[in-house]
Design a protein around this motif. Structure first.
Motif, PDB file in Angstrom:
ATOM      1  N   ARG A 218       0.819  -1.215   0.000  1.00 43.24           N
ATOM      2  CA  ARG A 218       0.000   0.000   0.000  1.00 43.24           C
ATOM      3  C   ARG A 218       0.851   1.264   0.000  1.00 43.24           C
ATOM      4  O   ARG A 218       2.000   1.272   0.423  1.00 43.24           O
ATOM      5  CB  ARG A 218      -0.956   0.007   1.177  1.00 43.24           C
ATOM      6  CG  ARG A 218      -0.283  -0.004   2.483  1.00 43.24           C
ATOM      7  CD  ARG A 218      -1.211  -0.328   3.622  1.00 43.24           C
ATOM      8  NE  ARG A 218      -0.320  -0.681   4.706  1.00 43.24           N
ATOM      9  CZ  ARG A 218      -0.540  -0.492   5.970  1.00 43.24           C
ATOM     10  NH1 ARG A 218      -1.682   0.005   6.352  1.00 43.24           N
ATOM     11  NH2 ARG A 218       0.340  -0.817   6.861  1.00 43.24           N
ATOM     12  N   LEU A 219       0.226   2.309  -0.515  1.00 45.06           N
ATOM     13  CA  LEU A 219       0.811   3.643  -0.578  1.00 45.06           C
ATOM     14  C   LEU A 219      -0.234   4.611  -0.049  1.00 45.06           C
ATOM     15  O   LEU A 219      -1.382   4.595  -0.492  1.00 45.06           O
ATOM     16  CB  LEU A 219       1.165   4.003  -2.022  1.00 45.06           C
ATOM     17  CG  LEU A 219       1.548   5.450  -2.306  1.00 45.06           C
ATOM     18  CD1 LEU A 219       2.898   5.783  -1.683  1.00 45.06           C
ATOM     19  CD2 LEU A 219       1.569   5.715  -3.803  1.00 45.06           C
ATOM     20  N   LEU A 220       0.157   5.440   0.911  1.00 46.20           N
ATOM     21  CA  LEU A 220      -0.740   6.426   1.503  1.00 46.20           C
ATOM     22  C   LEU A 220      -0.046   7.780   1.435  1.00 46.20           C
ATOM     23  O   LEU A 220       1.070   7.927   1.926  1.00 46.20           O
ATOM     24  CB  LEU A 220      -1.042   6.078   2.961  1.00 46.20           C
ATOM     25  CG  LEU A 220      -1.448   4.632   3.263  1.00 46.20           C
ATOM     26  CD1 LEU A 220      -1.485   4.387   4.763  1.00 46.20           C
ATOM     27  CD2 LEU A 220      -2.792   4.320   2.637  1.00 46.20           C
ATOM     28  N   VAL A 221      -0.696   8.764   0.798  1.00 44.41           N
ATOM     29  CA  VAL A 221      -0.121  10.101   0.684  1.00 44.41           C
ATOM     30  C   VAL A 221      -1.200  11.119   1.027  1.00 44.41           C
ATOM     31  O   VAL A 221      -2.321  11.024   0.526  1.00 44.41           O
ATOM     32  CB  VAL A 221       0.420  10.380  -0.736  1.00 44.41           C
ATOM     33  CG1 VAL A 221       1.039  11.771  -0.815  1.00 44.41           C
ATOM     34  CG2 VAL A 221       1.426   9.330  -1.169  1.00 44.41           C
ATOM     35  N   ASP A 222      -0.856  12.081   1.876  1.00 45.47           N
ATOM     36  CA  ASP A 222      -1.743  13.197   2.185  1.00 45.47           C
ATOM     37  C   ASP A 222      -1.145  14.466   1.612  1.00 45.47           C
ATOM     38  O   ASP A 222       0.067  14.700   1.718  1.00 45.47           O
ATOM     39  CB  ASP A 222      -1.908  13.374   3.696  1.00 45.47           C
ATOM     40  CG  ASP A 222      -2.732  12.267   4.331  1.00 45.47           C
ATOM     41  OD1 ASP A 222      -3.445  11.550   3.604  1.00 45.47           O
ATOM     42  OD2 ASP A 222      -2.653  12.113   5.561  1.00 45.47           O
ATOM     43  N   PHE A 223      -2.009  15.289   1.014  1.00 49.32           N
ATOM     44  CA  PHE A 223      -1.609  16.584   0.480  1.00 49.32           C
ATOM     45  C   PHE A 223      -2.241  17.674   1.339  1.00 49.32           C
ATOM     46  O   PHE A 223      -3.369  17.531   1.793  1.00 49.32           O
ATOM     47  CB  PHE A 223      -2.071  16.742  -0.970  1.00 49.32           C
ATOM     48  CG  PHE A 223      -1.498  15.703  -1.882  1.00 49.32           C
ATOM     49  CD1 PHE A 223      -0.235  15.856  -2.421  1.00 49.32           C
ATOM     50  CD2 PHE A 223      -2.214  14.558  -2.186  1.00 49.32           C
ATOM     51  CE1 PHE A 223       0.297  14.888  -3.255  1.00 49.32           C
ATOM     52  CE2 PHE A 223      -1.685  13.588  -3.016  1.00 49.32           C
ATOM     53  CZ  PHE A 223      -0.426  13.745  -3.552  1.00 49.32           C
ATOM     54  N   THR A 224      -1.507  18.760   1.545  1.00 49.38           N
ATOM     55  CA  THR A 224      -2.020  19.868   2.337  1.00 49.38           C
ATOM     56  C   THR A 224      -2.044  21.146   1.502  1.00 49.38           C
ATOM     57  O   THR A 224      -1.456  21.192   0.412  1.00 49.38           O
ATOM     58  CB  THR A 224      -1.147  20.134   3.585  1.00 49.38           C
ATOM     59  OG1 THR A 224       0.116  20.653   3.166  1.00 49.38           O
ATOM     60  CG2 THR A 224      -0.969  18.868   4.412  1.00 49.38           C
TER      61      THR A 224
END
Length: 131
Positions: free
Chosen positions: A81-87
């Motif tokens: 899995r890959l989890l990325v959050d953008f702000t």
């Protein structure tokens, strides 16, 4: 002589450091594209990200890829899995989330998931293309 030995020691230390493995992750769906330039060692590092929804573009590096500025808040990757959050640019609020799951079997590879972006919606994305 000491200067030459010091320079040689520095050179040996520099060449002993592991190289940064880099590449790209491209996720696309109906009307959306999320492109990540990444570096990988023990952890993933998102070097640059671009989000396109319709004709609107957001970018972590607007000087290279013009668009509304965003930042990478956090990123995590393991074998499945890959989890990325953008702000937002000021890192005050999460504006986007990418959640990808992947599987490998023999020579086969598939990756896909969901991407959401504030005020734009939620999208199913295919991230199977390796860069």
């Amino acid at each position: 002589m000491k200067t030459g030995a010091a320079a040689l020691a520095l050179l040996a230390a520099a060449t002993a450091m592991p190289a940064v493995a880099s590449g790209g992750i491209a996720c696309t769906g109906d009307g959306v594209a999320v492109d990540l330039s990444v570096g990988r060692l023990a952890v993933i590092s998102v070097l640059r990200a671009t989000v396109r929804i319709g004709d609107t573009v957001w970018s972590t590096d607007p000087e290279i890829v013009p668009g509304t500025p965003i930042a990478v808040g956090q990123a995590f990757e393991d074998e499945s899995r890959l989890l990325v959050d953008f702000t937002d640019e000021a890192v005050n609020a999460i504006v986007g989330r990418l959640r990808v799951f992947s599987l490998t079997e023999g020579d086969g590879y598939a990756a896909g998931g969901v991407f959401s972006f504030k005020d734009e919606g939620v999208f199913v994305v295919d991230c199977s293309e390796r860069g």
